[in-house]
Design a protein around this motif. Sequence first.
Motif, PDB file in Angstrom:
ATOM      1  N   ASN A 100     -23.247  86.453  52.159  1.00 46.11           N
ATOM      2  CA  ASN A 100     -24.503  86.484  52.749  1.00 46.11           C
ATOM      3  C   ASN A 100     -25.432  87.921  52.322  1.00 46.11           C
ATOM      4  N   ASP A 101     -24.569  88.836  51.709  1.00 44.12           N
ATOM      5  CA  ASP A 101     -25.298  89.773  51.132  1.00 44.12           C
ATOM      6  C   ASP A 101     -26.061  89.461  49.907  1.00 44.12           C
ATOM      7  N   THR A 102     -27.128  90.297  49.481  1.00 45.55           N
ATOM      8  CA  THR A 102     -27.686  90.076  48.343  1.00 45.55           C
ATOM      9  C   THR A 102     -27.766  91.434  47.384  1.00 45.55           C
ATOM     10  N   SER A 146     -31.043  91.424  53.753  1.00 47.03           N
ATOM     11  CA  SER A 146     -29.803  91.265  53.321  1.00 47.03           C
ATOM     12  C   SER A 146     -29.335  92.001  52.124  1.00 47.03           C
TER      13      SER A 146
END
Length: 425
Positions: free
Chosen positions: A112-114, A172
Amino acid sequence: MDYKMMDWKAKFPQELQAKISKVEAKIAPKLAEMDEQALYNQQRVLELFRKHKVSEEDLVSSTGYGYDDIGREKLEKIFADYFKAEDAYVRPQLVSGTHAIATALFSVLRPNDTLYYLTGMPYDTIQEVIGVAGDNPGTMKEYGINFAYTDLLANGKVDYQAAKEKLLADKSIKVVAIQRSRGYATRDSFVVAEIKEMIEFVKQVAPQAVIFIDNCYGEFSETTEPTFYGADLMAGSLFKNAGAGIVKGGAFLVGRHDLIEGAAARLVAPGVGKGEGPTWGYMRDFYQGFFMAAHTTVQAIKGSIYTAALLAEMGLEVSPAWDAPRTDLVQTVIFHQPEPMIKFCACIQHYSALNSYVDPVPSYMDGYEDQVIMASGSFTEGSTVELSSDGPLREPYALYIQGGLSYEHVKIAISNAVNETFYQG
């Protein structure tokens, strides 16, 4: 025989001889400037070898777990000092620059990080790591890591307004990546002064983000590096600039101590990290390669300056221009047609030290979406600090020429390639 009577250009047509002489005179001041840069960077490296008291014993490599490898630990301190970073990770277990980049990014990013590229879409092999190209296992996409980027402006520069909107809107974003070299794009590579501006921008707009630099092809190309200006983590290859054509494998990371520890844990195992990792027979090459890197990198850049000047004299589109600032080893030549691109690339192969009898053929390669033509008669496979050229068979048919352990070799090879491509047949 008096060497002055031995004209290496004599076999070329008179027109080409005249062009070469014109180019030699024109670029002479620029080459002298590059020699001064090499002298400055060489002095910095020498002072670090003296500061850390490098000795014969440091060249002895470790085996097995690699515990208490004094030479390895000292070398990593030298890398950290040279790049003005808190820590460094210099290992043969990192098999390439791409591997170092992937290790670094996976060590920071979580589901879910970018990952956000400030400098546009990254080059082909990194697209495969992310999962936006190819169909490979273990990509970031498979792990639920998001990817975003902002297109560069028409002039190849960062679109700061669009980037600011993206960074403020997407909370994010955990890593902001900056690609120094052009990859297979036709935009200019980013000089360190531009990267400094990018780092300052990110720290102001998204101070929580980790700033990652893909520095491949860039080390020793200028007198400063991105880590001088606050980059958090940076990757490079040891069989490119930083290994001077001496190192036969490996890559490195430099940056914040916690991020280096995280990358080591990712590569090896949590709880082990930097403590393990045998250096086998690499240490002598690692030390000698880094010591020679300032000189060898400038030899390659001088070759690129000559290449740009001569091919521009032939009417071809080149980037960067011969007198433009240099920040890496890559010289782009636009052919606009596949036939002369393939012919020129073949000539570089024919004037290589190894496999000069081989004709390169366009083919598909792992990590690339298009057929690629490649010439590389190098002593170390993939060592693009040695003279090589490659490019995808797609518009605008751009050939990327890089490297050269000696200026003399580049000069001979490129001059003969021009002769055989444009004056014969």
